[in-house]
Design a protein around this motif. Structure first.
Motif, PDB file in Angstrom:
ATOM      1  N   THR A  84     -53.705   3.382 -36.535  1.00  0.00           N
ATOM      2  CA  THR A  84     -53.022   3.880 -37.735  1.00  0.00           C
ATOM      3  C   THR A  84     -52.042   5.001 -37.402  1.00  0.00           C
ATOM      4  O   THR A  84     -51.077   5.239 -38.131  1.00  0.00           O
ATOM      5  N   SER A  85     -52.261   5.687 -36.286  1.00  0.00           N
ATOM      6  CA  SER A  85     -51.354   6.777 -35.903  1.00  0.00           C
ATOM      7  C   SER A  85     -49.974   6.280 -35.469  1.00  0.00           C
ATOM      8  O   SER A  85     -49.035   7.077 -35.399  1.00  0.00           O
ATOM      9  N   THR A  86     -49.840   4.983 -35.181  1.00  0.00           N
ATOM     10  CA  THR A  86     -48.550   4.469 -34.700  1.00  0.00           C
ATOM     11  C   THR A  86     -48.014   3.282 -35.503  1.00  0.00           C
ATOM     12  O   THR A  86     -46.829   3.244 -35.819  1.00  0.00           O
ATOM     13  N   VAL A  87     -48.872   2.330 -35.852  1.00  0.00           N
ATOM     14  CA  VAL A  87     -48.383   1.056 -36.392  1.00  0.00           C
ATOM     15  C   VAL A  87     -47.732   1.179 -37.766  1.00  0.00           C
ATOM     16  O   VAL A  87     -46.657   0.601 -37.975  1.00  0.00           O
ATOM     17  N   PRO A  88     -48.298   1.898 -38.757  1.00  0.00           N
ATOM     18  CA  PRO A  88     -47.608   1.987 -40.057  1.00  0.00           C
ATOM     19  C   PRO A  88     -46.181   2.524 -39.946  1.00  0.00           C
ATOM     20  O   PRO A  88     -45.273   2.002 -40.599  1.00  0.00           O
ATOM     21  N   ASN A  89     -45.981   3.553 -39.125  1.00  0.00           N
ATOM     22  CA  ASN A  89     -44.627   4.091 -38.939  1.00  0.00           C
ATOM     23  C   ASN A  89     -43.733   3.061 -38.244  1.00  0.00           C
ATOM     24  O   ASN A  89     -42.550   2.930 -38.583  1.00  0.00           O
ATOM     25  N   MET A  90     -44.294   2.323 -37.272  1.00  0.00           N
ATOM     26  CA  MET A  90     -43.522   1.294 -36.584  1.00  0.00           C
ATOM     27  C   MET A  90     -43.124   0.180 -37.554  1.00  0.00           C
ATOM     28  O   MET A  90     -41.989  -0.317 -37.523  1.00  0.00           O
ATOM     29  N   LEU A  91     -44.050  -0.208 -38.460  1.00  0.00           N
ATOM     30  CA  LEU A  91     -43.747  -1.239 -39.452  1.00  0.00           C
ATOM     31  C   LEU A  91     -42.644  -0.781 -40.398  1.00  0.00           C
ATOM     32  O   LEU A  91     -41.745  -1.559 -40.751  1.00  0.00           O
ATOM     33  N   ALA A  92     -42.698   0.488 -40.805  1.00  0.00           N
ATOM     34  CA  ALA A  92     -41.649   1.023 -41.686  1.00  0.00           C
ATOM     35  C   ALA A  92     -40.291   1.004 -40.992  1.00  0.00           C
ATOM     36  O   ALA A  92     -39.269   0.696 -41.614  1.00  0.00           O
ATOM     37  N   ASN A  93     -40.277   1.300 -39.684  1.00  0.00           N
ATOM     38  CA  ASN A  93     -39.016   1.311 -38.933  1.00  0.00           C
ATOM     39  C   ASN A  93     -38.432  -0.080 -38.755  1.00  0.00           C
ATOM     40  O   ASN A  93     -37.218  -0.227 -38.612  1.00  0.00           O
ATOM     41  N   PHE A  94     -39.282  -1.121 -38.744  1.00  0.00           N
ATOM     42  CA  PHE A  94     -38.775  -2.494 -38.659  1.00  0.00           C
ATOM     43  C   PHE A  94     -37.895  -2.828 -39.865  1.00  0.00           C
ATOM     44  O   PHE A  94     -36.953  -3.601 -39.760  1.00  0.00           O
ATOM     45  N   LEU A  95     -38.225  -2.242 -41.029  1.00  0.00           N
ATOM     46  CA  LEU A  95     -37.496  -2.534 -42.266  1.00  0.00           C
ATOM     47  C   LEU A  95     -36.466  -1.473 -42.614  1.00  0.00           C
ATOM     48  O   LEU A  95     -35.790  -1.581 -43.635  1.00  0.00           O
TER      49      LEU A  95
END
Length: 328
Positions: A84-95
């Motif tokens: 959770t420390s990395t993936v939610p922010n990475m998902l937001a950056n994809f969009l």
């Protein structure tokens, strides 16, 4: 001389105005970005589901409330926060088109990601020691590894994990940062951050390398030593079935250890030397996203007692729901 003065002035203005960083992440076409968003969203959901199943099974079944499963439940809780420390922010950056993160947000992510990763090395060591005691010292195991001592061990892993990297993070946060404020990564990592500093920081770089090396090699040697003693003890077991079961468990655990430690040694033993940014991104991806996904499968869901507990709880829920449906 005036040109040099202007350039120096621009750098100073830029360094004083850097309030955010740009995470390049994985720069592909929009269609591939959407595909990656779907893949990592699915991976994130599966990871949360698998680890939550383990936590719930240990909470529900009193037979699983033993030191080994208490450590596994803690480990699963850790993996949920680690991804959770990395993936939610990475998902937001994809969009997103900007992919920016504030300086404070960057260092907050840096702190939690590294602290959770450090805690994982301590839990892997504690779990290896627990297996050593259970297999090599079975008569002493119930008195040495009590539930209370196991809880204290878990608490120690959490506290030490969140204290260990405070000095390197503080030193990096004190560096002045210059433009371009672009990080060729999907998270805030020490190597790219040190490269963005306006001034060379060899002392900070050396301290980071020392902290990383001490943590990685001491815990890795401890884990390998524990499993070596376990394998030696297993080889003396007369039962073929017992040997096979123990080797299967140790082999699975060592596979996770190899994936996790192999990845972090490539990236962090020498954080800024000789590792291209592209390689760092993908290696970091392997242990920050894939190991939390595989750990529930390898450590627990292949475990007979864990599967029985989950089936029992699932069956009771289905039975209750059917009974409710048939109630007039």
């Amino acid at each position: 001389y005036s040109l040099q003065t202007n350039e120096y002035s621009n750098i100073n203005n830029c360094s004083s105005s850097v309030s955010k960083f740009i995470l390049l992440g994985f720069s592909y076409t929009w269609e591939i970005q959407i595909f990656l968003f779907s893949v990592f969203s699915g991976t994130y959901i599966l990871t949360l589901t698998g680890n939550l199943c383990i936590i719930c099974a240990v909470m529900w079944d009193h037979q699983l409330q033993t030191p080994m499963y208490i450590l596994l439940a803690n480990f699963s809780f850790l993996e949920i926060w680690f991804i959770t420390s990395t993936v939610p922010n990475m998902l937001a950056n994809f969009l997103s088109e900007t992919n920016t993160i504030s300086v404070s947000g960057c260092f907050l992510q840096f702190y939690f990601f590294f602290s959770l990763g450090t805690t994982e090395t301590f839990f892997l060591s504690a779990m290896a020691f627990d297996r050593y005691l259970a297999i090599c010292r079975p008569l002493h195991y119930p008195t040495v590894m009590t539930v209370q001592r196991c809880i204290r061990t878990g608490a120690g892993c959490w506290v030490c994990g969140f204290l260990y990297f405070l000095l390197p993070i503080y030193l990096i946060s004190q560096l002045p940062f210059c433009c371009p404020n672009t990080i060729d990564h999907f998270l805030c990592d020490p190597g790219p951050l040190i490269k963005l500093a306006c001034v060379p920081a060899p002392a900070t770089e050396i301290i980071c390398a020392i902290y990383n090396s001490v943590l990685i090699f001491t815990t890795l040697v401890f884990i390998i030593s524990s499993y070596t003693l376990v394998i030696r003890a297993v080889l003396k077991v007369p039962s073929t079935e017992g040997r096979h079961k123990a080797f299967s468990t140790c082999g699975s655990h060592l596979a996770v250890v190899s994936l996790f430690y192999g990845s972090i040694m490539v990236v962090y033993v020498s954080p800024t030397a000789g590792n291209p940014a592209g390689i760092q991104k993908y290696v970091t991806l392997s242990y920050s996203v894939l190991t939390p996904l595989f750990n529930p499968l390898i450590y627990s869901l292949r475990n007979k007692e864990m599967k029985v507990a989950l089936r029992k709880k699932l069956s009771s829920h289905i039975f209750k729901s059917r009974k409710t449906d048939h109630t007039p």
